[in-house]
Enzyme design. Structure first.
Site, PDB file in Angstrom:
ATOM      1  N   GLY A 177     112.786  -0.893  25.850  1.00 37.08           N
ATOM      2  CA  GLY A 177     112.450  -2.233  24.494  1.00 37.08           C
ATOM      3  C   GLY A 177     111.744  -1.499  23.709  1.00 37.08           C
ATOM      4  N   LYS A 178     111.857  -2.471  22.460  1.00 39.10           N
ATOM      5  CA  LYS A 178     109.554  -2.032  22.150  1.00 39.10           C
ATOM      6  C   LYS A 178     109.762  -3.603  21.205  1.00 39.10           C
ATOM      7  CE  LYS A 178     105.812   0.071  22.688  1.00 39.10           C
ATOM      8  NZ  LYS A 178     105.410   0.838  23.479  1.00 39.10           N
ATOM      9  N   GLY A 179     108.736  -4.353  21.158  1.00 33.98           N
ATOM     10  CA  GLY A 179     108.089  -4.997  19.991  1.00 33.98           C
ATOM     11  C   GLY A 179     107.238  -5.124  19.156  1.00 33.98           C
TER      12      GLY A 179
END
Ligand code: GLU
Length: 425
Positions: free
Chosen positions: A114-116
């Site tokens: 995941g990444k934000g």
């Protein structure tokens, strides 16, 4: 390493998601994955865009935009950092999320990717404004998060303070202190010993392993490091400690160079005090672009994406490129470097030390029992050296580059797990 199969040039050389997909496709071809499975593995599972209204210090309201992308959770909870930068965009966050899936798979930690990101310029924001952005962003993406669902970490322009605010915001909502929600926290709040240095330490370990393959002794290796943050700065210090001669380091404004070798701790102490390299007197100052083309043995791009491109790859003099950053080399540059016989240790292996110790942190938080620094570092050493060996072996078996070898290993593991679980309908 011998020649990789031709990777088609992306439509846009600088689009990170296209760059990820091009390499993924080559690995999927070599693994013989069918079209449907490829589509599943290429596509992010969830993407959330949130607006983040903040009262600025001057009393005015301002709305920021944030993203969280979960790429794939087949192997475990999504894992990946949060970056704050003015040029964050969704395709970049998508690529970074997918890279986390492959990275966790390469080092075989039980996480998905995941990444934000939040579009903002932290240099223009006060500490209070940053805290309010972090807390409101956390609240906005909260439904995706959880120690068993999605566990953020620091990335570009975020740090252990950001993670402490995130952990507190989450904990206030769930009505208990839940440290395993995030990694890269301060030591006093359930962080792990060795986490801050872990990415730089991983960079050092793979550089050492790659030099062995090239038959170069560390004490004869001249190293150029692009960047001086958590990865570049600490990486440079650990490389110097291994006996390598670090001849250049940079910050976002420019680079310093000293062919006799820099005194890395002295440079980092100067940076800590002055916040930039400008004015450092024990080296010559050169422009950022010239730094990458310096005469050296090892080049460590440890800043941001798209630094080695079709425009400069012909002029890179290093024999070895170690990708401390995510996505610093474009697909076109890869082809040029490969033709010229430059070995590239790919991001999903080279900078995986960070997420490996994040995994250790998450395990320690859940067990409520903390390890010594020696235990953390020796387990990290084991994970990175054995992953390097597996990537090298895969590359040799498929007669391809280390990058494509790493993708084949990573994509193969995720594909196997996906097929075992089957498709829920
Ligand atoms: N942001 C780091 C990376 O790109 C660390 C991610 C993590 O520890 O979850 O690998």
């Amino acid at each position: 390493m011998s020649t990789a199969p031709h990777v088609k040039a992306p439509m846009d050389e600088f689009n990170p998601f296209q760059a990820m997909a091009q390499r993924f496709d080559v690995a999927a071809d070599r693994l013989g994955l069918d079209e449907g499975l490829r589509e599943v593995l290429r596509t992010p599972d969830k993407e959330l865009t949130v607006s983040i209204p903040i009262t600025m210090d001057n009393g005015k309201l301002k709305v920021f935009t944030g993203y969280r992308v979960q790429h794939n959770f087949s192997r475990g909870p999504c894992k990946g950092g949060i970056r704050y930068a003015p040029d964050v965009h969704l395709d970049e966050v998508r690529a970074l999320a997918a890279w986390m899936t492959w990275k966790c798979s390469v080092v075989d930690v039980p996480f998905g990717g995941g990444k934000g990101g939040v579009i903002c310029d932290p240099r223009q924001l006060s500490k209070g404004e940053l805290e309010r952005i972090t807390r409101r962003y956390t609240t906005g993406i909260m439904d995706l998060l959880g120690p068993d669902r999605d566990v953020p970490a620091p990335d570009v322009n975020t740090n252990e303070q950001t993670m402490a605010w995130l952990m507190d915001t989450w904990s206030m909502h769930v009505r208990r202190t839940d440290t395993a929600i995030v990694t890269g926290k301060p030591l006093a709040l359930g962080g792990s010993k060795g986490r801050t240095e872990a990415t730089g330490r991983g960079v050092m370990i793979v550089t050492r392993e790659a030099l062995k393959k090239l038959g170069l002794r560390p004490e004869n290796a001249r190293v150029v490091v692009q960047g001086s943050g958590n990865v570049g700065g600490i990486g440079a210090m650990l490389l110097a400690r291994e006996g390598m001669k670090v001849v250049s380091i940079s910050d976002i404004y420019g680079a310093i160079h000293n062919d006799k070798g820099l005194d890395v701790p002295d440079v980092l102490a100067y940076l800590k005090q002055h916040k930039k390299l400008e004015g450092y007197s024990k080296a010559e100052h050169i422009p950022s672009a010239a730094q990458l083309e310096l005469d050296c043995d090892v080049l460590v791009p440890a800043a941001t994406e798209n630094q080695l491109t079709s425009k400069n790859a012909e002029r890179i003099k290093a024999k070895l490129v170690v990708e401390g950053a995510n996505g610093p080399t474009t697909v076109l540059a890869d082809q040029i470097l490969e033709r010229r016989g430059v070995m590239v240790v790919p991001d999903i292996l080279a900078n995986a030390g960070g997420v490996t110790v994040s995994y250790f942190e998450w395990v320690q938080d859940r067990a409520g029992y903390f390890w010594t620094e020696e235990v953390v570092n020796s387990r990290l050493e084991h994970v990175i050296t054995s992953s390097f060996a597996s990537v090298e072996e895969t590359a040799r078996k498929y007669n391809t580059s280390l990058r494509i070898g790493a993708y084949i290993l990573a994509v193969g593991r995720v594909a196997t797990v996906y097929q075992m679980r089957g498709t829920y309908a």
